[in-house]
Design a protein around this motif. Structure first.
Motif, short mmCIF file in Angstrom:
data_model
loop_
_atom_site.label_atom_id
_atom_site.label_comp_id
_atom_site.label_asym_id
_atom_site.label_seq_id
_atom_site.Cartn_x
_atom_site.Cartn_y
_atom_site.Cartn_z
N LYS A 156 0.83 -1.20 0.00
CA LYS A 156 0.00 0.00 0.00
C LYS A 156 0.87 1.25 0.00
O LYS A 156 1.89 1.32 0.68
CB LYS A 156 -0.91 0.01 1.23
N ARG A 157 0.45 2.23 -0.78
CA ARG A 157 1.11 3.53 -0.78
C ARG A 157 0.12 4.57 -1.31
O ARG A 157 -0.89 4.21 -1.93
CB ARG A 157 2.38 3.52 -1.61
N GLU A 158 0.42 5.82 -1.07
CA GLU A 158 -0.46 6.87 -1.54
C GLU A 158 -0.09 7.25 -2.97
O GLU A 158 1.06 7.54 -3.27
CB GLU A 158 -0.37 8.10 -0.63
N GLN A 160 -5.04 6.14 -0.95
CA GLN A 160 -4.36 4.91 -0.58
C GLN A 160 -4.61 3.86 -1.65
O GLN A 160 -5.75 3.60 -2.06
CB GLN A 160 -4.86 4.41 0.77
N CYS A 195 -1.53 0.59 -9.82
CA CYS A 195 -1.98 0.79 -8.45
C CYS A 195 -3.49 0.98 -8.44
O CYS A 195 -4.02 1.78 -9.22
CB CYS A 195 -1.32 2.03 -7.84
#
Length: 255
Positions: free
Chosen positions: A174-176, A181, A205
């Motif tokens: 997970k990442r922004e 998110q 993503c």
């Protein structure tokens, strides 16, 4: 995916392409061993979720960040994007004021566009004409999600049938991405064995709770080396907002 209007409108307006994004692309991966079946499972499941989410998307709005490598450059164009699935329609407006509209079955299926600055000339162009495609890798009809998701679906099916096409497949975590998110996945392909695949490497993503892309990056061998050739971002994504023909009518904008 990419839109077919930015460069032609920039030419009409006498503008240079926007500067490259400050975001640094990830480095190309080193050669790895062949992927295992278990490594492919998260990729397949993510693509299935994405396909299901898109099948439920009748329309949507977002801020669309586009970087495409062509003629040795990777400029960035930021646009407001509206799309509708049936009948297909797209509206894009760059931050510089350039606008483009395409509606299925309207205007002989031609793109309507204007630069938004002097000389503010409205033109109708075939979406795949030389003028419309100048400086672009894709047409306006390939903007939004359907084209890119279709490519990912196709290549995933190919890799399920031929696992030797995949060098590595991993869940990045997970990442922004563009304010949301997101769960990111990273796949590297062997295009020497499977030349019909779209890219040498793809990172995509999916926004949590929505399962639609917030980012898609594609690396490929062009001009003699592996390079980032497509980088798309999607911000402020709103799905099924009830867009109508009025949202894709030039009379309601600044044409």
């Amino acid at each position: 995916m990419g839109c077919a209007f930015a460069m032609v409108l920039a030419a009409l307006a006498g503008q240079a392409p926007a500067a490259n994004s400050a975001r640094a692309p990830a480095e190309a991966p080193a050669t790895q061993t062949r992927v295992s079946d278990s490594q492919l499972v998260p990729i397949i499941e993510a693509v299935e979720r994405m396909s299901l989410a898109l099948s439920k998307a009748n329309d949507g709005t977002m801020i669309f960040y586009r970087r495409e490598y062509k003629s040795g450059q990777l400029p960035q164009v930021i646009s407001e994007l509206k799309f509708r699935s049936k009948p297909r329609a797209f509206y894009l407006k760059t931050r510089e004021g350039m606008e483009a509209i395409w509606r299925e079955g309207i205007n002989d299926n031609k793109l309507i566009a204007h630069p938004g600055s002097f000389p503010d000339i409205t033109v109708s162009l075939k979406v795949d004409s030389w003028t419309a495609m100048r400086g672009n890798r894709h047409t306006i009809v390939q903007s939004g999600y359907h084209f890119l998701v279709g490519i990912i679906e196709r290549d995933t099916r190919e890799c399920q049938a031929r696992p030797q096409c995949v060098v590595s497949a991993k869940t990045v975590g997970k990442r922004e991405e563009y304010g949301a998110q997101s769960q990111c996945l990273d796949v590297t392909f062997d295009k020497r064995r499977c030349p019909d695949l779209y890219g040498e490497r793809v990172v995509f993503c999916l926004r949590e709770g929505l399962d639609l892309p917030t980012r898609l990056q594609v690396w490929n061998v062009e001009d003699g080396q592996l390079r980032l050739v497509e980088d798309y971002g999607y911000e402020n994504i709103r799905i099924n907002v009830g867009l109508t023909d009025a949202d894709f009518d030039p009379k309601n904008y600044n044409f």
